[in-house]
Design a protein around this motif. Sequence first.
Motif, PDB file in Angstrom:
ATOM      1  N   ALA A   1      -8.494   2.608  14.302  1.00 44.79           N
ATOM      2  CA  ALA A   1      -8.937   2.626  12.908  1.00 44.79           C
ATOM      3  C   ALA A   1      -8.461   3.924  12.263  1.00 44.79           C
ATOM      4  O   ALA A   1      -7.834   4.762  12.919  1.00 44.79           O
ATOM      5  CB  ALA A   1     -10.449   2.514  12.832  1.00 44.79           C
ATOM      6  N   GLU A   2      -8.763   4.089  10.988  1.00 48.32           N
ATOM      7  CA  GLU A   2      -8.315   5.308  10.322  1.00 48.32           C
ATOM      8  C   GLU A   2      -9.312   5.733   9.256  1.00 48.32           C
ATOM      9  O   GLU A   2      -9.949   4.908   8.614  1.00 48.32           O
ATOM     10  CB  GLU A   2      -6.960   5.066   9.649  1.00 48.32           C
ATOM     11  N   VAL A  45      -4.763  -1.248   5.255  1.00 46.08           N
ATOM     12  CA  VAL A  45      -6.036  -1.074   4.547  1.00 46.08           C
ATOM     13  C   VAL A  45      -5.800  -0.399   3.205  1.00 46.08           C
ATOM     14  O   VAL A  45      -4.747   0.190   2.957  1.00 46.08           O
ATOM     15  CB  VAL A  45      -7.087  -0.295   5.376  1.00 46.08           C
ATOM     16  N   THR A  46      -6.825  -0.504   2.362  1.00 47.63           N
ATOM     17  CA  THR A  46      -6.597  -0.220   0.942  1.00 47.63           C
ATOM     18  C   THR A  46      -7.565   0.796   0.353  1.00 47.63           C
ATOM     19  O   THR A  46      -8.042   0.625  -0.757  1.00 47.63           O
ATOM     20  CB  THR A  46      -6.746  -1.520   0.134  1.00 47.63           C
ATOM     21  N   SER A  47      -7.912   1.825   1.080  1.00 43.98           N
ATOM     22  CA  SER A  47      -8.817   2.829   0.501  1.00 43.98           C
ATOM     23  C   SER A  47      -8.193   3.380  -0.771  1.00 43.98           C
ATOM     24  O   SER A  47      -6.989   3.548  -0.850  1.00 43.98           O
ATOM     25  CB  SER A  47      -9.042   3.977   1.468  1.00 43.98           C
ATOM     26  N   ARG A  89      -6.158  -1.608  -6.025  1.00 43.55           N
ATOM     27  CA  ARG A  89      -5.809  -1.297  -4.643  1.00 43.55           C
ATOM     28  C   ARG A  89      -5.042  -2.414  -3.970  1.00 43.55           C
ATOM     29  O   ARG A  89      -4.107  -2.175  -3.225  1.00 43.55           O
ATOM     30  CB  ARG A  89      -7.040  -0.904  -3.853  1.00 43.55           C
ATOM     31  N   TYR A  90      -5.416  -3.676  -4.224  1.00 47.37           N
ATOM     32  CA  TYR A  90      -4.686  -4.759  -3.571  1.00 47.37           C
ATOM     33  C   TYR A  90      -3.354  -5.032  -4.246  1.00 47.37           C
ATOM     34  O   TYR A  90      -2.425  -5.513  -3.606  1.00 47.37           O
ATOM     35  CB  TYR A  90      -5.533  -6.029  -3.480  1.00 47.37           C
ATOM     36  N   ALA A  95      -7.796  -6.080   6.969  1.00 45.25           N
ATOM     37  CA  ALA A  95      -9.203  -5.883   7.349  1.00 45.25           C
ATOM     38  C   ALA A  95     -10.186  -5.935   6.189  1.00 45.25           C
ATOM     39  O   ALA A  95     -11.370  -5.766   6.388  1.00 45.25           O
ATOM     40  CB  ALA A  95      -9.366  -4.552   8.087  1.00 45.25           C
ATOM     41  N   GLY A  96      -9.732  -6.183   4.987  1.00 46.43           N
ATOM     42  CA  GLY A  96     -10.678  -6.214   3.859  1.00 46.43           C
ATOM     43  C   GLY A  96     -11.417  -7.536   3.811  1.00 46.43           C
ATOM     44  O   GLY A  96     -10.960  -8.543   4.333  1.00 46.43           O
ATOM     45  N   ASP A  97     -12.555  -7.538   3.136  1.00 44.56           N
ATOM     46  CA  ASP A  97     -13.429  -8.697   3.191  1.00 44.56           C
ATOM     47  C   ASP A  97     -13.620  -9.368   1.832  1.00 44.56           C
ATOM     48  O   ASP A  97     -14.173 -10.449   1.729  1.00 44.56           O
ATOM     49  CB  ASP A  97     -14.768  -8.234   3.758  1.00 44.56           C
ATOM     50  N   SER A  98     -13.191  -8.732   0.776  1.00 42.49           N
ATOM     51  CA  SER A  98     -13.385  -9.304  -0.560  1.00 42.49           C
ATOM     52  C   SER A  98     -12.510 -10.543  -0.706  1.00 42.49           C
ATOM     53  O   SER A  98     -11.632 -10.811   0.114  1.00 42.49           O
ATOM     54  CB  SER A  98     -12.995  -8.279  -1.616  1.00 42.49           C
ATOM     55  N   PHE A 120      -8.595  -8.465  11.047  1.00 43.61           N
ATOM     56  CA  PHE A 120      -9.623  -7.738  11.783  1.00 43.61           C
ATOM     57  C   PHE A 120     -10.892  -7.911  10.954  1.00 43.61           C
ATOM     58  O   PHE A 120     -11.012  -7.333   9.889  1.00 43.61           O
ATOM     59  CB  PHE A 120      -9.215  -6.279  11.878  1.00 43.61           C
ATOM     60  N   ARG A 132     -15.319  -8.502  10.369  1.00 44.51           N
ATOM     61  CA  ARG A 132     -16.576  -7.969  10.856  1.00 44.51           C
ATOM     62  C   ARG A 132     -17.524  -9.074  11.275  1.00 44.51           C
ATOM     63  O   ARG A 132     -18.661  -8.803  11.597  1.00 44.51           O
ATOM     64  CB  ARG A 132     -17.217  -7.069   9.792  1.00 44.51           C
TER      65      ARG A 132
END
Lengths: 397, 448
Positions: free
Chosen positions: B55-56, B128-130, B150-151, B219-222, B237, B239
């Motif tokens: 992870a990061e 990932v999209t922080s 972000r996306y 890994a995003g969930d939206s 990935f 949850r």
Amino acid sequence: MHLAVALDGTGWHPASWREPVARPREVFTAGYWADLVAEAERGLLDFVTIEDGLGPQSSHFLDPDERTDQVRGRLDAVLVAARIAPLTRHIGIVPTVVATHTEPFHISKAIATLDYVSSGRAGLRVQITARPNEAAHFGRRTIPRIEAYDSPDTQEAVTELFDEAADYVEVVRRLWDSWEDDAEIRDVATGRFIDRDKLHYIDFEGRHFSVKGPSITPRPPQGQPIVTVLAHDTVPYRLVARQADIGYVTPHDTDQARAIVAEIRAEQRAAGRADEPLHVFGDLVVFLDDDPAEAVARRERLDALAGEPYTSDAPIFTGTPNQLADLLQELAAAGLTGFRLRPGVVGHDLPAITRGLVPELQRRDAFRRAYEAETLRGLLGLPRPANRYAAVATATV
Amino acid sequence: MSKPLKQIHLAAHFPGVNNTTVWSDPEAGSHIEFSSFAHFARTAERAKFDFLFLAEGLRLREQGGRIYDLDVVGRPDTFTVLAALAAVTEHLGLTGTINSTFNEPYEVARQFASLDHLSGGRAAWNVVTSWDAFTGENFRRGGFLPQEERYSRAKEFLATANELFDSWDGGEIVADQETGVFLRDAKAGAFVHTGQHFDIEGRFNVPRSPQGRPVVFQAGDSDEGREFAAAGADAIFSRYASPDAGRAFYTDVKNRLAKYGRREDQLLILPAASFILGDTDEEAEELAHDVRRQQVSGATALKHLEFVWNRDLSSYDPDGPLPDIDPDISDTHISKGRAQVRMYRDPLATAREWRELAAARNWSIRDLVIETGNRQNFIGSPETVARTVNDYVQSDAADGFILVPHITPTGLDPFADKVVPLLQERGVFRTDYAGTTLRDHLGLEALS
Ligand SMILES: Cc1cc2nc3c(=O)[nH]c(=O)nc-3n(C[C@H](O)[C@H](O)[C@H](O)COP(=O)(O)O)c2cc1C
């Protein structure tokens, strides 16, 4: 005397890949680099550097070319360094990093991690790029085309890139110190994994960027991995003097060597670092054979294949390992503390260094007979630096 | 019952910076020394796992304006440690989480292509999209990206990276020492990309890597995140490791594939999962109870409550009742750098619900955090765990799991030694690697 080799593809001569000893199809494999570094380690060399760039190699200084007769393409040097680190035990590993388009935060943790995976043998060679085509690979800024080297505009543009690189290294170094060595406490009684008072925001604010910190990676084993810079002129000498542990310079004779060393030492005093150890290494391209005529013939053969005589920013040495030992000792007497040798043909000239030059220097009691330290700092005779933030903390108590 | 048994995919997540990891256990080793990573990777490879996962996080978490000090803090650079792990493993895939906001396509594409070369085709990228300004303070351009973008940046980032990967087709390097032709094509690596986020052109300088492109994870969930995955990822990935939530997620995401012209087997669902093994189920339950109490100390419980309350709760007794004051719902968050903060979209409702729950069950603050927090997903004897893992996969709650042990670096060893052989006996997990690349292990088609 300290000795390093600069690894780049199949060697520094653009036709080096044509030699039977070259392995041009393998330069994109881990095994190739592992073999080269193992050879350098057999020769007890202090470290290897690995060249890199954010664009294809070119026969022009500033522009891309469309040649198909030379090695083009290379792997990320930090990753190559990390891939070979676990396979070696003593030799330092110093990848090239381009400061102009990358993030100091990322590079700081990458080199810190290289220091972890090599148990204290990491460094970096920081480089700027003034190539407009490389800027176009990032699209974040345009770099004005350098038309005439000594025009005031060029001087200003280059000075700016080096100033930015100096800030970059400052950020990288502060991030390495942003964790004190004993920040991880694992204090079961209070439930604290770290003592956060031993982690520090670096709060860097500069002209080109600002960085908050602390690093996500704890302080690396050497505290500060080795920072190195290749420099040909006053502006880059100043970067060496301000931020480096080793500067690579390219004098063509002993007088020039003496003058460059004097200039760097003066800049070092001006930067307030007079008491800090700073190595000045001479860079040389080398073509080595037991018979000097053979070395000349080999270089000529390669030049013929390339279609032009080989030129370099660094002096080019062609001769025997014994003759090279003479030259290095002379240059050392002029104030150079070590050398970074660029093998003309890596498959030929690297073993000539490790099996010819090194034994000769050992016979003259000018080079180590065994690795005497566990870390690159140790090999270079550099102490492990105190943490700048810890020093501040104790000073203000 | 004619449906053939699915083959399970298994991966190992090197424990990261959260309270899953029990650092106080006498067996716990370093989270930063390379020997820990090497041990973990070798265990995963010995067990024939598909890949190792990292992870990061690019800024240290804070609570109340100070660096969070209760969990493990500190991790290495992803690319560097994965490249080093390629030296001590032969088959194991190497998956790195790399953010699309605080990086540039040319550099990241070079790094992944290099990692793929240096590992012989084992690289994967979890995109990932922080976007937040808090993390942005560590980077040149700062926190410049509005959340809504972000996306759009991630999508264009991935598309651009793919253009760079594809700018070499693989046949360009001739390296004919006789004729002196190194490159067949003078324009190898040429690219032009014009878009909303990137306007770049030139020559990519890493030749085509063994896999062509790294395997891509999301890994995003939206909703946006799920669309991003359906459109272009090879694996998610997630949850959702429990059977019901897992199946719902699985169905939702797999149903999104058709509109992108993709088949269901082109996107694998691999949830994060933790486990506790005992000689018997009872012993495992007891151990799980102990581990949970180690994971959630009194201090940790208070800090977790602060994610919802958004107030300093340090004066509360973790063994006492929940605060009767309401959460602070202002925009400034007491907790920074935490994904959880975004999970509680209605803190007032969550607080009310938790208070009622705690009152009804007579739970203290710490009990509540333990009971509502992340429980271990698989608890039991090796037989029980092997059966449950297999049931979940065969019933389409997942295609496999990314296992997160609670002890570094030896926490994976019991799973490797005791559960994997049982899965192999059932014929649902490989006994040896059939291919050499990560794409091979995951059953993904090679790129043409
Ligand atoms: C299981 C899981 C693991 C994640 N791991 C990371 C991570 O290691 N680093 C990171 O920056 N973001 C991570 N994320 C965050 C997501 O990539 C994404 O940025 C975040 O979930 C917001 O996107 P969303 O709104 O689509 O969920 C993770 C998300 C999930 C669901």
